[in-house]
Write an enzyme that holds these catalytic residues in place. Structure first.
Site, PDB file in Angstrom:
ATOM      1  N   LYS A   1       0.739  -1.194   0.337  1.00  0.00           N
ATOM      2  CA  LYS A   1      -0.097  -0.102  -0.164  1.00  0.00           C
ATOM      3  C   LYS A   1       0.785   1.220  -0.326  1.00  0.00           C
ATOM      4  O   LYS A   1       2.122   1.220   0.875  1.00  0.00           O
ATOM      5  CB  LYS A   1      -1.257  -0.431   1.092  1.00  0.00           C
ATOM      6  CG  LYS A   1      -2.114   1.071   0.966  1.00  0.00           C
ATOM      7  CD  LYS A   1      -2.594   0.646   2.498  1.00  0.00           C
ATOM      8  CE  LYS A   1      -4.023   1.595   2.588  1.00  0.00           C
ATOM      9  NZ  LYS A   1      -5.146   1.477   3.870  1.00  0.00           N
TER      10      LYS A   1
ATOM     11  N   SER B   1      -9.541   1.746   2.380  1.00  0.00           N
ATOM     12  CA  SER B   1      -8.822   2.729   2.468  1.00  0.00           C
ATOM     13  C   SER B   1      -7.268   2.062   1.205  1.00  0.00           C
ATOM     14  O   SER B   1      -6.894   1.738  -0.064  1.00  0.00           O
ATOM     15  CB  SER B   1      -8.383   3.558   2.763  1.00  0.00           C
ATOM     16  OG  SER B   1      -8.063   3.160   3.844  1.00  0.00           O
TER      17      SER B   1
ATOM     18  N   SER C   1     -10.110  -0.950   7.070  1.00  0.00           N
ATOM     19  CA  SER C   1      -9.306  -0.674   5.529  1.00  0.00           C
ATOM     20  C   SER C   1      -8.868  -1.442   4.783  1.00  0.00           C
ATOM     21  O   SER C   1      -8.502  -1.903   3.650  1.00  0.00           O
ATOM     22  CB  SER C   1      -8.093   0.988   5.475  1.00  0.00           C
ATOM     23  OG  SER C   1      -8.704   1.940   5.830  1.00  0.00           O
TER      24      SER C   1
END
Lengths: 456, 439
Positions: B58, B133, B157
């Site tokens: 990420k 996210s 997330s």
């Protein structure tokens, strides 16, 4: 008119590494931005290491020396937000009080806590040096218990002494920074920032009291505000008025669990911490039966106080009063003259014992002792070596002294006639000339006696 | 992972990314050294438990030499000067990093639509949001662009996009996985965790990244565990807690799927027990107040002096909203009213969850209370968007671990089952997931 003065004092702690990372704390000699890492520069994603334990222990010790209670509840480290180029993350970490409700010389100590220093911003070049970022600081907040600039100065001097006794603050000097607040009866409380020395604090307070009293005389109000001290001009200037007070939006730092200080930890530190200077002074007066002035001079530095005690202990045959006088009049005087500390002088208890014992046995004169001290400090050699090398041993041969006296009389007819004309102090000058000729090896008392007899 | 040809494996993935990612948009940057790193594995220069496994990361986790943009213009040109602790561990075990994945800007979002680099599509239900996210990480795993990915989970997330994309994901106990190198959303809630297609790889990645970091004040001092070795699909005797409150707030179509999985677990010897979570719905406002205040604090370093842009000048709507709300409620005159009350409620929710967990091994229920909306649907009301997080935020507020595995589908859209457990009970979560995977 009643005047109340309080302080917030910051001093750097003497730790090898920074507060939240392993970087060295040297920011003075190191090249800019060399003692830095992700943590103290606030690179995105970096997190603080667990709080430097040496720094926490130092603050506990300082708090205890100031008679504070140590907080036993969890102590949160807060984030204090403000925007300035030297602050890499936009907030400064500052702990809630570690010590509370202390006192020093009758002045209340409200709290003692731990903070981090920001980097150093140079507005001229626009550059920031982060070497200082994360250096641990102790902050001491006093009650407004001081009433005059003189009192404030004395208090700050004593506080500096206490801090230096602990050995937990940086000794190179010039690292103390403070804010002061002052309220005069009938006016509002004014805070003054940007004070960097005791002298500065004294001058800022002097100026501020005059300024406020003048306003009052003219019937104008003293506003609540924050002012900056401009050292070069020795004045204070408005920074912001109350309405513009900064909101730091304090929050407990989620990256750091609160500190918990155990009873054992407090007991351990209490055991090893030094006696406070004012307590030591009282004890010296009592235990060694010496005067306050002597005790004051000797306790001005912990290293000197320790040395005094060691010399007294190993020379029981000598009156401590004599030793005290030696420390104050021969050692402290020389240190003051050179503007160095006892520690910096390199003098050891061994040197002092050698000189005192030779003085006591009349092997050297008091002038010889002075020269010996100077030699040890300047040439960094033991006293015994200095005395030999410089031939400081007292002159026993009378004819040498007599010869020097005759020469001095011949060379200084003006002084002689002054003396004979009734100016007794002129004789001291001639004694000095004789001492010079004998390089301090003659006994000044003997010389005086001989001179008096000769000029009768 | 003996016998795997890492270079071959990596190039296969890279080709797939090149061919198909323009449609999915799961990566922001590809690691130009991926093949070189894979070669080192094949030459035996890099060994370990992840040898040859291809890992997506990420974009809020620092990987030295790659950009950690947080999918924001603010950090558009920020190249990481260091490796996050989890990255050091992945590299030390022979993992090959394929690239930095897309995400909601600064992890502020639950849909995968707020990235400065464009929205991410859902490979499991094209045309729908992938969730967020960690949108790119879940999408990359679902699309078969890598073996496993790292995400971060502050209020769901990892779990939310894992649910929408039909993959497995796990948010570890707070403090189990080092956060050093993870760019903050809300420091007291953030955790890094793995996303994968199978439970074994998930367990393997977890054991690599988990464990104490002496240079970080909030990691837990616990010994390393080998989750993958101890995977066990025999869950007979497990007590599974289910709360009535889940049903009240969740789309009935989703509940139907979850109930089917509960039946499966029961058939494998688990015992279903009813638990009560009366404060469940208070989690959301509590969570958002904490996030606003901590995020405001975390973003102060993006002041335009060091990273090019001042965050408020270039960020998207949602990031700006959170900064401004955080700034507003952390004012001296309000902090007592909002933030301190939020912290009080947080303790209450934590207590409630831990108490509910006392009588059971795990709590099982839905992950997201509603189905993912279609890309392009304008959701103007932030509260509607925040509603996606209702069931995932309690685990973060309580610091407990929670995992997600696909339970079924509603009209072709994956639905994930969430398993929560006591702190450090990751093994039980993995075992329940393993049982479902093998049935």
């Amino acid at each position: 008119m009643r005047t109340d003065i309080g302080f917030e004092i910051h001093e750097q702690l003497n730790t090898a590494t920074k507060l939240y990372c392993d970087c060295p704390t040297d920011y003075r000699n190191a090249k800019p931005n060399t003692n830095i890492c992700e943590v103290c520069v606030g690179i995105p994603g970096a997190k603080p290491f667990p709080v430097n334990q040496v720094a926490i222990d130092s603050v506990i010790e300082i708090a205890l020396m100031l008679n504070c209670e140590i907080v036993r509840e969890p102590i949160y480290i807060q984030r204090k937000h403000y925007d300035y180029p030297d602050l890499p993350s936009g907030y400064q970490r500052t702990s809630l009080p570690i010590g509370k409700n202390g006192n020093l010389l009758g002045v209340g100590i409200w709290e003692v806590h731990l903070e981090e220093d920001p980097g150093k911003y140079d507005p001229t070049s626009g550059k920031v040096d982060y070497n200082r970022s994360g250096v641990p600081l102790v902050e001491i907040v006093t009650a407004p218990d001081l009433h005059t600039p003189e009192e404030a100065r004395n208090f700050l001097k004593e506080l500096t002494k206490v801090l230096s006794y602990t050995g937990k603050v940086r000794s190179e000097g010039g690292t103390m920074r403070m804010d002061t607040n002052i309220s005069i009866e009938g006016g509002a409380r004014v805070e003054i920032k940007n004070i960097n020395s005791i002298k500065g604090a004294y001058r800022a307070l002097k100026f501020e009291i005059t300024r406020q009293k003048n306003l009052m005389k003219k019937g104008r109000a003293v506003k609540r505000e924050t002012r900056a001290f401009l050292e070069a001009q020795m004045i204070t200037k408005t920074m912001r008025v109350k309405e513009e007070a900064e909101d730091y939006r304090y929050i407990p730092d989620p990256d750091l669990p609160p500190l918990l200080i155990s009873q054992e930890k407090i007991a351990k530190i209490r055991e090893i911490m030094p006696e406070a200077p004012h307590l030591k002074l009282e004890r010296f007066m009592k235990q060694y039966e010496i005067g306050r002035d002597d005790a004051w001079a000797i306790t001005s530095e912990i290293e000197m106080a320790d040395s005094f005690e060691e010399v007294c202990k190993s020379m029981p045959e000598i009156d401590p009063k004599y030793i005290a006088s030696f420390f104050r009049h021969l050692i402290k005087k020389k240190l003051n003259y050179d503007n160095i500390s006892f520690r910096e002088s390199g003098l050891t208890s061994e040197d002092i014992k050698t000189i005192i014992s030779k003085l006591n046995s009349k092997e050297i004169t008091s002038s010889g002792a002075e020269l010996a001290i100077r030699g040890v400090i300047e040439e960094k050699k033991p006293a015994s070596v200095i005395i030999n090398e410089k031939g400081l041993t007292r002159i026993e041969e009378e004819d040498v002294v007599v010869k020097a006296i005759e020469e001095a009389i011949k060379e200084n007819p003006q002084a002689v006639s002054d003396y004979l004309g009734g100016k007794t102090e002129a004789l001291n000058y001639i004694v000095g000339q004789v001492m010079k000729k004998t390089r301090g090896r003659a006994d000044p008392a003997e010389v005086l006696k001989a001179l008096k007899a000769r000029l009768k | 992972m003996g016998g795997i040809n890492a270079v071959q494996r990596t190039s296969t993935y890279l080709e797939k990314v090149e061919e198909k990612d323009p449609e999915i948009n799961s990566f922001i940057e590809i690691n130009p050294k991926a093949i070189k790193e894979a070669k080192q594995v094949d030459e035996g220069k890099r060994k370990g438990r992840l040898a040859g496994l291809v890992v997506g990361v990420k974009s809020n986790i620092n990987v030295k030499g790659l950009r950690a943009t947080c999918a924001s213009k603010t950090l558009e040109n920020y190249i990481s000067p260091y490796d996050a602790t989890v990255i050091e561990r992945v590299k030390a075990e022979g993992g090959v990093i394929i690239g930095m994945t897309n995400m909601d800007e600064f992890a502020c979002g639950s849909s995968g639509e707020t990235s400065y680099f464009g929205e991410t599509n859902n490979p499991a239900a094209l045309g729908r949001i992938p969730g967020g996210s960690s949108s790119g990480s879940a999408a990359a795993v679902a699309a078969g662009f890598c073996d496993v990915a790292l995400g971060s989970d502050t209020g769901g997330s990892i779990r939310n996009p894992s649910s929408h994309c039909g993959v497995v994901g796990l948010k570890p106990t707070y403090g189990l996985v080092p956060r050093y190198g993870l760019i903050d959303l809300a420091m007291s809630l953030d955790q890094i965790g793995p996303i994968s297609r199978d439970v074994y790889t998930l367990a393997l990645m977890l054991e690599v990244i988990a464990g104490y970091n002496p240079k970080e004040a909030t990691t837990l001092k616990v010994s390393k565990k080998e989750y993958s070795k101890h995977l066990n699909s025999d869950i007979s005797g497990y007590k599974i807690g289910v709360a009535k409150e889940f049903e009240k707030v969740t789309d009935p179509r989703i509940m139907k799927i979850i109930k089917k999985s509960l039946k499966v677990l029961e058939s494998r010897g688990a015992e279903i027990k009813e638990i009560f979570l009366p404060n469940l719905e208070k989690g959301l406002p509590t969570y958002y107040l904490c996030v606003f205040v901590e995020f405001f604090s975390a973003t102060r370093k993006f002041d335009g002096r060091r990273y090019g842009y001042r965050i408020e000048e270039v960020c998207g709507k949602e990031v700006l909203r959170r900064i401004l709300l955080g700034k507003y409620i952390s004012q001296k005159e309000y902090s007592g009213k909002y933030y301190k009350r939020a912290l009080q409620f947080r303790s209450l929710i934590k207590e409630e969850l831990l108490k509910a967990l006392e009588g059971v091994d795990v709590i099982v229920g839905p992950t997201v209370p509603k189905l993912p909306h279609k890309l392009g649907t304008e959701i103007e009301d932030p509260l509607v968007m925040y509603g996606y997080d209702l069931l995932t935020v309690p685990a973060n507020l309580a610091g407990i671990p929670a995992g997600v595995i696909k339970s079924g589908e509603v009209g072709g859209v994956p639905v994930g089952l969430q398993i929560q457990a006591k702190p450090l009970d990751e093994q039980k979560i993995l075992n329940v997931m393993f049982a479902l995977e093998n049935s």
